[in-house]
Design a protein around this motif. Sequence first.
Motif: not given
Length: 132
Positions: A5, A8-9, A128
């Motif tokens: 995640l 991805v961000f 994250l």
Amino acid sequence: MVAILATVFAALAALLHVYIFVMESVQWTQPKIWKRFGVADQTAAEITKPMAYNQGFYNLFLAIGTAIGLVLFLSGAEDSALRAAGLALVLFSLGSMVAASLVLLTTGMKYLRAALTQGTLPLIGFVLFLFA
């Protein structure tokens, strides 16, 4: 899962900053672009073109830093120096994107939407990556 995640961000933040680079450094004098940035008219767009050109490259460099950091992070084995270097570069680049969005916000609340657009993806990625 958190690392996926975060990646991805961070990648989306980098892509957004490449897009901002294109608008500021390549397309600045197109009416649809300078109007998006609140520039009054074509003359003002021509006058501010050198500033926008320079500013666009800052966005590109942050995107490149994020991309290189992601490559290093994903290439390194767990607890390797390569992975640590990648993480440091990603955190620095994403943190700089967030800081730039906060600086934009200090210029006035009329820039809230732009600051949120510029800063949300890197902020999520940054947080994250702290847990990755």
